[in-house]
Design an enzyme around this catalytic site. Sequence first.
Site, PDB file in Angstrom:
ATOM      1  N   ASP A   1       3.808 -20.766   0.798  1.00 26.66           N
ATOM      2  CA  ASP A   1       3.900 -21.794  -0.246  1.00 26.66           C
ATOM      3  C   ASP A   1       2.921 -21.457  -1.360  1.00 26.66           C
ATOM      4  O   ASP A   1       2.283 -20.406  -1.348  1.00 26.66           O
ATOM      5  CB  ASP A   1       3.616 -23.186   0.343  1.00 26.66           C
ATOM      6  CG  ASP A   1       2.290 -23.250   1.092  1.00 26.66           C
ATOM      7  OD1 ASP A   1       1.370 -22.466   0.742  1.00 26.66           O
ATOM      8  OD2 ASP A   1       2.158 -24.061   2.025  1.00 26.66           O
TER       9      ASP A   1
ATOM     10  N   HIS B   1      -0.900 -13.548  -0.301  1.00 25.17           N
ATOM     11  CA  HIS B   1      -2.047 -13.924   0.519  1.00 25.17           C
ATOM     12  C   HIS B   1      -1.973 -15.375   0.993  1.00 25.17           C
ATOM     13  O   HIS B   1      -2.893 -15.839   1.662  1.00 25.17           O
ATOM     14  CB  HIS B   1      -3.339 -13.691  -0.263  1.00 25.17           C
ATOM     15  CG  HIS B   1      -3.653 -12.238  -0.468  1.00 25.17           C
ATOM     16  ND1 HIS B   1      -4.563 -11.779  -1.400  1.00 25.17           N
ATOM     17  CD2 HIS B   1      -3.156 -11.122   0.136  1.00 25.17           C
ATOM     18  CE1 HIS B   1      -4.611 -10.460  -1.358  1.00 25.17           C
ATOM     19  NE2 HIS B   1      -3.769 -10.038  -0.438  1.00 25.17           N
ATOM     20  N   THR B   2      -0.894 -16.047   0.654  1.00 23.99           N
ATOM     21  CA  THR B   2      -0.686 -17.382   1.210  1.00 23.99           C
ATOM     22  C   THR B   2      -0.447 -17.311   2.713  1.00 23.99           C
ATOM     23  O   THR B   2      -0.579 -18.307   3.415  1.00 23.99           O
ATOM     24  CB  THR B   2       0.494 -18.099   0.522  1.00 23.99           C
ATOM     25  OG1 THR B   2       0.575 -19.444   1.010  1.00 23.99           O
ATOM     26  CG2 THR B   2       1.816 -17.401   0.814  1.00 23.99           C
TER      27      THR B   2
ATOM     28  N   ASP C   1       7.919   5.315  -0.022  1.00 26.54           N
ATOM     29  CA  ASP C   1       8.538   6.423   0.714  1.00 26.54           C
ATOM     30  C   ASP C   1       8.059   6.526   2.156  1.00 26.54           C
ATOM     31  O   ASP C   1       8.259   7.553   2.806  1.00 26.54           O
ATOM     32  CB  ASP C   1       8.290   7.748  -0.007  1.00 26.54           C
ATOM     33  CG  ASP C   1       6.810   8.137  -0.049  1.00 26.54           C
ATOM     34  OD1 ASP C   1       5.960   7.311   0.359  1.00 26.54           O
ATOM     35  OD2 ASP C   1       6.496   9.261  -0.490  1.00 26.54           O
TER      36      ASP C   1
ATOM     37  N   GLY D   1       4.917   6.061  -4.538  1.00 24.96           N
ATOM     38  CA  GLY D   1       6.187   5.359  -4.397  1.00 24.96           C
ATOM     39  C   GLY D   1       6.473   4.868  -2.997  1.00 24.96           C
ATOM     40  O   GLY D   1       5.761   5.167  -2.037  1.00 24.96           O
TER      41      GLY D   1
ATOM     42  N   HIS E   1       0.821  -1.206   0.000  1.00 23.63           N
ATOM     43  CA  HIS E   1       0.000   0.000   0.000  1.00 23.63           C
ATOM     44  C   HIS E   1       0.860   1.263   0.000  1.00 23.63           C
ATOM     45  O   HIS E   1       0.437   2.294  -0.529  1.00 23.63           O
ATOM     46  CB  HIS E   1      -0.928  -0.002   1.213  1.00 23.63           C
ATOM     47  CG  HIS E   1      -2.122  -0.882   1.034  1.00 23.63           C
ATOM     48  ND1 HIS E   1      -3.389  -0.538   1.465  1.00 23.63           N
ATOM     49  CD2 HIS E   1      -2.258  -2.108   0.459  1.00 23.63           C
ATOM     50  CE1 HIS E   1      -4.241  -1.508   1.165  1.00 23.63           C
ATOM     51  NE2 HIS E   1      -3.570  -2.474   0.556  1.00 23.63           N
TER      52      HIS E   1
END
Length: 371
Positions: free
Chosen positions: A252, A192-193, A77, A75, A69
């Site tokens: 994984d 999201h694993t 920062d 960028g 996000h």
Amino acid sequence: MEVFCNNNIPLFFLVLLATLTTLAQGQGTRIGFYQTSCPRVEAIVQSAVAAADRANAGVPPGLVRMFFHDCFVNGCDASILLNGPSSERTAPPNSLLRGFEIIDAAKTQLEIACPGVVSCADILAIAARDSVLLAGGIARWAVPLGRRDGLVSRAADTANLPAFNDAVDVQIRKFAEKGLNTQDLVTLSGAHTIGTGACALFSYRLYNFNNTNGPDPSINQAFLPTLRNLCPNGGDGSRRVALDTGSQNRFDNSYFANLRSGRGVLESDQVLWSNPTTQRLVQRFLGVRGLLGLTFNVEFARSMVRMGNIEVKTGTQGEIRRFIHGVNQYLDQISKVFLVFEQLITNDRLQFNFFVWVMSRLVGSRLKIAA
């Protein structure tokens, strides 16, 4: 134990090669940036992430999302860290972000060890990598460093963040606008694993999808009761649910297997299986026969480095923030105020102590506001 990929080349060397190859496309960051100025930077950040993991294993995975996000808004920062009444943190897409205290803890230690040297943006980049390493299943990759911290943080700038309900073509466009391709999209979605998502982000899929008074038809019917039990209709929207059922604490490729079987929790995840281009990439991560395979661990490291170089500030741009939640200019102003009042009432310590107390109550979190 050494981890190997299918062709028996050590995975560590593949990750290193991918990192070095991607580094050539960077915008001023480099490996070993703090080698002489703050050689313990990575050890200090790693220690902060590990301590947070011991306290609550569900928090560190959120650092990857925070990094994502941050990079997608003006960028990489650390503008996501700045507090204020209309900063990025206040925007709806960022309301459920977790892990700010981890970056704060690392910054506090680094300001003791190497004052004014390490940027908050670099701390976040390292911490995101380390949160993935804690989940296991992936070799360590080198993080190019040298970012500087931004001076501006506006909630309005988050409007184009990839969203939990974006269609595939929208996701592809948003990634392309940041110089990332469709493979980066599918690869980074694989983060999201590990970690969880709030019921508020997907419960609409369970009960009234697109005003049909029924569930999203792409959800596996055998999986639907599980999700409904976890997120009852009208229930607690803040309750967190694993995004990779059965493997939420392990890094994984089971996330991709869940997409194939209709067990993607977020709509933006599951739609990756409905588009021919993204589905083919998912299949390549799964090693489907007849397709050129992709090694998830290697590609994830490569895409993280690519994302970490989005519109970075280097050289004289931005600043090295002394405090994660506020720009230096504001802190300097506060310091000057305290200095003036201390000089004015130096002979009356009681009045000065009262002034400090009043200021602490009035300023409070405003000490963290960006100028």
